[in-house]
Design an enzyme around this catalytic site. Structure first.
Site, short mmCIF file in Angstrom:
data_model
loop_
_atom_site.label_atom_id
_atom_site.label_comp_id
_atom_site.label_asym_id
_atom_site.label_seq_id
_atom_site.Cartn_x
_atom_site.Cartn_y
_atom_site.Cartn_z
CG ASP A 1 43.45 44.55 42.39
OD1 ASP A 1 44.43 45.17 42.46
OD2 ASP A 1 43.14 43.94 41.33
CG ASP B 1 47.46 46.84 35.98
OD1 ASP B 1 46.83 46.71 35.17
OD2 ASP B 1 48.44 47.06 36.39
CG ASP C 1 47.64 47.86 42.77
OD1 ASP C 1 48.57 48.01 41.81
OD2 ASP C 1 46.91 46.80 42.59
#
Length: 269
Positions: free
Chosen positions: A216, A34, A32
């Site tokens: 996240d 961000d 991922d």
């Protein structure tokens, strides 16, 4: 599907059990953006990958397959990374591109261009008077960020999003994230399916390859679940962060920060 409280997930760094799972096999790394390659920031356009992270990712990609799977628009993610030779699945896996095969999704994305443009314009009109609201236009979706919105006004953002979803019932779906609402075409696709698709088209489904996914956000749970029995999921987040602490996850291991991600990726090189 087995899930574990975040506080009970073992760390990935220096974990001998993880080292044993990787022994003698080639990792294929899915990341991922961000919160993994760049810290979460107040303004989305400020999430630029650090030079040290860029170096680690570049070095890793010379040795093993590396793909970025992000809610970001694909072109924006590539610009923020400063890297244009990695496979990228943008808009939660909806917009897929690889350096060897080019776009794998342009024709599909084009079906929804008018819908996304129409919804984007409406959201901009209806949030223009809310200080701190930011509408991010993407090729295959639109995001409404409210991290900078006064808490007293956040219900107005939620009400606007609900109204749009009601008016486009059956045509749009909502993907929640960290202080953002993402609206996109109502199709059965997510980060997990994108990862499985990339594993197939990139020829990464051999017994000698172990897929690793680092993410996240709630949307990354799709990928953790997809890889639960065939790869390794690593949740990135501070277990003391309220956005993380109360969650359960299908990830196998955890890293506490973007700095830990950088250290972990360096061990794979």
């Amino acid at each position: 599907m087995q899930e574990t409280a975040v506080r009970d997930v073992p760390p990935a760094l220096g974990n001998p059990a993880l080292a044993r799972r990787l022994a003698g096999r080639r990792p294929a790394v899915f990341l991922d953006y961000d919160g993994v390659l760049s810290p979460i920031v107040a303004r989305p356009e400020d999430a630029v990958m650090s030079e040290s992270m860029r170096t680690v990712v570049h070095d890793l990609a010379t040795r093993v397959p590396v793909c970025v799977v992000t809610g970001r628009d694909r072109g924006v993610a590539q610009q923020l990374m400063g890297v244009d030779d990695l496979a990228v699945a943008g808009s939660h896996g909806f917009d897929i591109w690889t350096p060897t095969r080019g776009s794998l999704s342009d024709a599909y994305v084009a079906r929804y261009t008018d819908l996304v443009a129409e919804v984007t314009e409406r959201l901009r009109d209806e949030t223009r008077g809310i200080p701190g609201a930011h509408v991010e236009s993407k090729r295959a979706s639109v995001a409404v960020h409210y991290r900078l919105v006064d808490p007293a006004d956040r219900d107005r953002i939620a009400a606007t999003v609900r109204s749009v979803l009601d008016d486009y019932a059956g045509r749009l779906k909502l993907t929640p994230g960290k202080m953002v609402y993402e609206l996109g075409p109502n199709v059965d696709w997510n980060k997990g399916k994108a990862v499985l698709y990339l594993i197939d088209v990139l020829g990464l489904d051999g017994d000698d390859v172990v897929p690793i996914y680092l993410g996240d956000d709630i949307t990354d749970e799709y990928a953790f679940r997809a890889l639960r029995d065939r790869g390794i999921g690593i949740l990135v987040g501070d277990p003391d962060d309220p956005e993380v602490a109360n969650r359960t996850t299908a990830a196998h291991y955890a890293l506490a920060s973007v700095d830990d991600v950088e250290r972990f990726l360096a061990t794979l090189t």
